[in-house]
Design a protein around this motif. Structure first.
Motif, PDB file in Angstrom:
ATOM      1  N   MET A   1       0.594 -16.368 -59.674  1.00 52.34           N
ATOM      2  CA  MET A   1       1.391 -16.767 -58.488  1.00 52.34           C
ATOM      3  C   MET A   1       1.179 -16.214 -57.480  1.00 52.34           C
ATOM      4  SD  MET A   1       5.394 -17.450 -58.442  1.00 52.34           S
ATOM      5  CE  MET A   1       6.225 -16.395 -57.324  1.00 52.34           C
ATOM      6  N   ALA A   2       0.632 -16.374 -56.440  1.00 48.02           N
ATOM      7  CA  ALA A   2       0.212 -15.345 -55.088  1.00 48.02           C
ATOM      8  C   ALA A   2       1.543 -15.466 -54.423  1.00 48.02           C
ATOM      9  CB  ALA A   2      -0.649 -16.435 -54.181  1.00 48.02           C
ATOM     10  N   GLY A   3       1.600 -14.245 -53.483  1.00 51.54           N
ATOM     11  CA  GLY A   3       2.658 -13.854 -52.788  1.00 51.54           C
ATOM     12  C   GLY A   3       3.422 -12.423 -53.039  1.00 51.54           C
ATOM     13  N   PHE A   4       4.693 -12.649 -52.903  1.00 50.12           N
ATOM     14  CA  PHE A   4       5.326 -11.345 -53.067  1.00 50.12           C
ATOM     15  C   PHE A   4       6.862 -11.620 -53.313  1.00 50.12           C
ATOM     16  CE2 PHE A   4       5.145 -11.750 -48.519  1.00 50.12           C
ATOM     17  CZ  PHE A   4       6.345 -11.450 -48.049  1.00 50.12           C
ATOM     18  N   GLN A   5       7.453 -10.569 -53.813  1.00 49.38           N
ATOM     19  CA  GLN A   5       9.121 -10.744 -53.876  1.00 49.38           C
ATOM     20  C   GLN A   5       9.587  -9.560 -53.462  1.00 49.38           C
ATOM     21  OE1 GLN A   5       9.741 -10.871 -58.189  1.00 49.38           O
ATOM     22  NE2 GLN A   5       8.843 -12.837 -58.626  1.00 49.38           N
ATOM     23  N   VAL A   6      10.675 -10.103 -52.939  1.00 52.59           N
ATOM     24  CA  VAL A   6      11.672  -8.926 -51.952  1.00 52.59           C
ATOM     25  C   VAL A   6      13.034  -9.044 -52.608  1.00 52.59           C
ATOM     26  CG1 VAL A   6      12.643  -8.426 -49.810  1.00 52.59           C
ATOM     27  CG2 VAL A   6      10.309  -9.448 -49.788  1.00 52.59           C
ATOM     28  N   ASP A   7      13.392  -7.900 -52.804  1.00 53.04           N
ATOM     29  CA  ASP A   7      14.836  -7.539 -53.378  1.00 53.04           C
ATOM     30  C   ASP A   7      15.883  -7.247 -52.063  1.00 53.04           C
ATOM     31  OD1 ASP A   7      17.168  -6.798 -54.539  1.00 53.04           O
ATOM     32  OD2 ASP A   7      16.390  -5.576 -55.771  1.00 53.04           O
ATOM     33  N   PRO A   8      16.669  -8.257 -51.762  1.00 51.94           N
ATOM     34  CA  PRO A   8      17.340  -8.061 -50.568  1.00 51.94           C
ATOM     35  C   PRO A   8      18.364  -7.048 -50.828  1.00 51.94           C
ATOM     36  CG  PRO A   8      17.291 -10.433 -51.029  1.00 51.94           C
ATOM     37  CD  PRO A   8      16.474  -9.758 -52.088  1.00 51.94           C
ATOM     38  N   GLY A   9      18.910  -6.832 -52.004  1.00 49.98           N
ATOM     39  CA  GLY A   9      19.784  -5.833 -52.302  1.00 49.98           C
ATOM     40  C   GLY A   9      19.061  -4.441 -52.252  1.00 49.98           C
ATOM     41  N   ALA A  10      17.781  -4.379 -52.612  1.00 47.89           N
ATOM     42  CA  ALA A  10      17.419  -2.976 -52.254  1.00 47.89           C
ATOM     43  C   ALA A  10      17.014  -2.688 -50.940  1.00 47.89           C
ATOM     44  CB  ALA A  10      15.814  -2.814 -53.324  1.00 47.89           C
ATOM     45  N   LEU A  11      17.012  -3.711 -50.092  1.00 49.98           N
ATOM     46  CA  LEU A  11      16.644  -3.360 -48.608  1.00 49.98           C
ATOM     47  C   LEU A  11      18.082  -2.966 -48.310  1.00 49.98           C
ATOM     48  CD1 LEU A  11      14.674  -6.559 -47.650  1.00 49.98           C
ATOM     49  CD2 LEU A  11      13.809  -4.177 -47.695  1.00 49.98           C
TER      50      LEU A  11
ATOM     51  N   THR B   1      18.642  -6.545 -41.080  1.00 49.12           N
ATOM     52  CA  THR B   1      18.235  -7.983 -40.737  1.00 49.12           C
ATOM     53  C   THR B   1      17.200  -8.593 -41.644  1.00 49.12           C
ATOM     54  OG1 THR B   1      18.514  -7.342 -38.434  1.00 49.12           O
ATOM     55  CG2 THR B   1      16.989  -9.263 -38.848  1.00 49.12           C
ATOM     56  N   ALA B   2      16.344  -7.883 -42.061  1.00 48.13           N
ATOM     57  CA  ALA B   2      15.240  -8.295 -43.189  1.00 48.13           C
ATOM     58  C   ALA B   2      16.194  -8.938 -44.361  1.00 48.13           C
ATOM     59  CB  ALA B   2      14.233  -7.378 -43.530  1.00 48.13           C
ATOM     60  N   SER B   3      16.952  -8.014 -44.973  1.00 54.47           N
ATOM     61  CA  SER B   3      17.681  -8.420 -46.166  1.00 54.47           C
ATOM     62  C   SER B   3      18.365  -9.628 -45.871  1.00 54.47           C
ATOM     63  CB  SER B   3      18.674  -7.249 -46.502  1.00 54.47           C
ATOM     64  OG  SER B   3      19.485  -7.651 -47.528  1.00 54.47           O
ATOM     65  N   ASP B   4      19.178  -9.572 -44.773  1.00 56.28           N
ATOM     66  CA  ASP B   4      19.981 -11.110 -44.590  1.00 56.28           C
ATOM     67  C   ASP B   4      18.969 -12.089 -44.451  1.00 56.28           C
ATOM     68  OD1 ASP B   4      22.097  -9.312 -44.466  1.00 56.28           O
ATOM     69  OD2 ASP B   4      22.271  -9.435 -42.309  1.00 56.28           O
ATOM     70  N   ASP B   5      17.949 -12.073 -43.759  1.00 52.75           N
ATOM     71  CA  ASP B   5      16.860 -12.970 -43.725  1.00 52.75           C
ATOM     72  C   ASP B   5      16.368 -13.477 -45.049  1.00 52.75           C
ATOM     73  OD1 ASP B   5      17.444 -13.170 -41.027  1.00 52.75           O
ATOM     74  OD2 ASP B   5      15.502 -12.050 -40.436  1.00 52.75           O
ATOM     75  N   TYR B   6      16.221 -12.495 -45.867  1.00 57.55           N
ATOM     76  CA  TYR B   6      15.280 -13.079 -47.068  1.00 57.55           C
ATOM     77  C   TYR B   6      16.443 -13.397 -48.144  1.00 57.55           C
ATOM     78  CZ  TYR B   6      11.155 -10.675 -46.392  1.00 57.55           C
ATOM     79  OH  TYR B   6       9.703 -10.147 -45.793  1.00 57.55           O
ATOM     80  N   GLN B   7      17.657 -13.141 -47.943  1.00 51.15           N
ATOM     81  CA  GLN B   7      18.750 -13.623 -48.705  1.00 51.15           C
ATOM     82  C   GLN B   7      18.936 -15.113 -48.308  1.00 51.15           C
ATOM     83  OE1 GLN B   7      20.332 -11.891 -51.459  1.00 51.15           O
ATOM     84  NE2 GLN B   7      20.651 -14.038 -51.598  1.00 51.15           N
ATOM     85  N   ALA B   8      19.286 -15.325 -46.965  1.00 50.37           N
ATOM     86  CA  ALA B   8      19.382 -16.691 -46.657  1.00 50.37           C
ATOM     87  C   ALA B   8      18.308 -17.662 -47.100  1.00 50.37           C
ATOM     88  CB  ALA B   8      19.307 -16.757 -45.108  1.00 50.37           C
ATOM     89  N   ARG B   9      17.099 -17.130 -46.969  1.00 53.70           N
ATOM     90  CA  ARG B   9      16.022 -17.980 -47.363  1.00 53.70           C
ATOM     91  C   ARG B   9      16.047 -18.250 -48.842  1.00 53.70           C
ATOM     92  NH1 ARG B   9      10.855 -16.369 -43.726  1.00 53.70           N
ATOM     93  NH2 ARG B   9      12.239 -16.272 -41.792  1.00 53.70           N
ATOM     94  N   ASP B  10      16.531 -17.179 -49.467  1.00 49.06           N
ATOM     95  CA  ASP B  10      16.647 -17.599 -51.283  1.00 49.06           C
ATOM     96  C   ASP B  10      17.828 -18.423 -51.403  1.00 49.06           C
ATOM     97  OD1 ASP B  10      14.488 -15.877 -51.467  1.00 49.06           O
ATOM     98  OD2 ASP B  10      15.612 -13.943 -52.384  1.00 49.06           O
ATOM     99  N   ASP B  11      18.884 -18.273 -50.602  1.00 45.27           N
ATOM    100  CA  ASP B  11      20.069 -19.209 -50.713  1.00 45.27           C
ATOM    101  C   ASP B  11      19.491 -20.886 -50.554  1.00 45.27           C
ATOM    102  OD1 ASP B  11      21.468 -16.993 -51.426  1.00 45.27           O
ATOM    103  OD2 ASP B  11      22.399 -16.778 -49.578  1.00 45.27           O
ATOM    104  N   VAL B  12      18.930 -20.753 -49.562  1.00 40.53           N
ATOM    105  CA  VAL B  12      18.512 -22.138 -49.031  1.00 40.53           C
ATOM    106  C   VAL B  12      17.431 -22.898 -49.964  1.00 40.53           C
ATOM    107  CG1 VAL B  12      17.132 -23.540 -47.347  1.00 40.53           C
ATOM    108  CG2 VAL B  12      18.720 -21.912 -46.498  1.00 40.53           C
ATOM    109  N   ALA B  13      16.559 -22.045 -50.488  1.00 43.87           N
ATOM    110  CA  ALA B  13      15.676 -22.646 -51.665  1.00 43.87           C
ATOM    111  C   ALA B  13      16.521 -22.780 -53.059  1.00 43.87           C
ATOM    112  CB  ALA B  13      14.494 -21.468 -51.912  1.00 43.87           C
ATOM    113  N   ALA B  14      17.633 -21.941 -53.449  1.00 43.46           N
ATOM    114  CA  ALA B  14      18.338 -22.021 -54.440  1.00 43.46           C
ATOM    115  C   ALA B  14      19.004 -23.430 -54.380  1.00 43.46           C
ATOM    116  CB  ALA B  14      19.069 -20.962 -54.810  1.00 43.46           C
ATOM    117  N   HIS B  15      19.533 -23.548 -53.166  1.00 40.63           N
ATOM    118  CA  HIS B  15      20.410 -24.717 -52.862  1.00 40.63           C
ATOM    119  C   HIS B  15      19.360 -26.038 -53.074  1.00 40.63           C
ATOM    120  CE1 HIS B  15      23.512 -27.240 -51.596  1.00 40.63           C
ATOM    121  NE2 HIS B  15      22.815 -27.689 -50.363  1.00 40.63           N
ATOM    122  N   GLY B  16      18.266 -25.839 -52.686  1.00 41.20           N
ATOM    123  CA  GLY B  16      17.382 -26.935 -52.705  1.00 41.20           C
ATOM    124  C   GLY B  16      16.981 -27.339 -53.865  1.00 41.20           C
ATOM    125  N   PHE B  17      16.756 -26.417 -54.927  1.00 42.76           N
ATOM    126  CA  PHE B  17      16.273 -26.473 -56.310  1.00 42.76           C
ATOM    127  C   PHE B  17      17.618 -27.167 -57.052  1.00 42.76           C
ATOM    128  CE2 PHE B  17      13.092 -23.221 -55.823  1.00 42.76           C
ATOM    129  CZ  PHE B  17      11.863 -24.207 -56.423  1.00 42.76           C
TER     130      PHE B  17
END
Length: 98
Positions: A1-11, A76-92
């Protein structure tokens, strides 16, 4: 799997640490080194201490401001990543059971 993972909590943890560091440095009285000039009359060190105090005060303030900006960017980055993760989780979740 290409890409990277971000941990919003760590940010968020890093942002909090940056804010704490800025708060600690902001309280330092680095300019007091200029007071050494009085204890070293007639020496080259007296002039250096007199100039160093104000320089360190400016540097301290800039550093603290920079850390505050860094903390804001991390949050800000943490909030953005978390929002994208939430949208993706909702979509799944909508595709479950199909």
């Amino acid at each position: 799997m290409a890409g990277f993972q971000v941990d919003p909590g760590a940010l968020r943890v890093a942002a909090d640490a940056a804010k704490q560091a800025a708060d600690v440095v902001r309280k330092l009285e680095l300019g007091r080194v200029a007071e050494l000039a009085a204890a070293l009359p007639g020496t080259e060190s007296a002039g250096t201490a007199g100039a160093l105090g104000p320089h360190w005060e400016v540097a301290r303030a800039r550093w603290a401001e920079g850390m505050d900006s860094y903390a804001t960017a991390l949050t800000t980055a943490s909030d953005d990543y978390q929002a994208r993760d939430d949208v993706a989780a909702h979509g799944f979740g909508r595709t479950a059971g199909r």
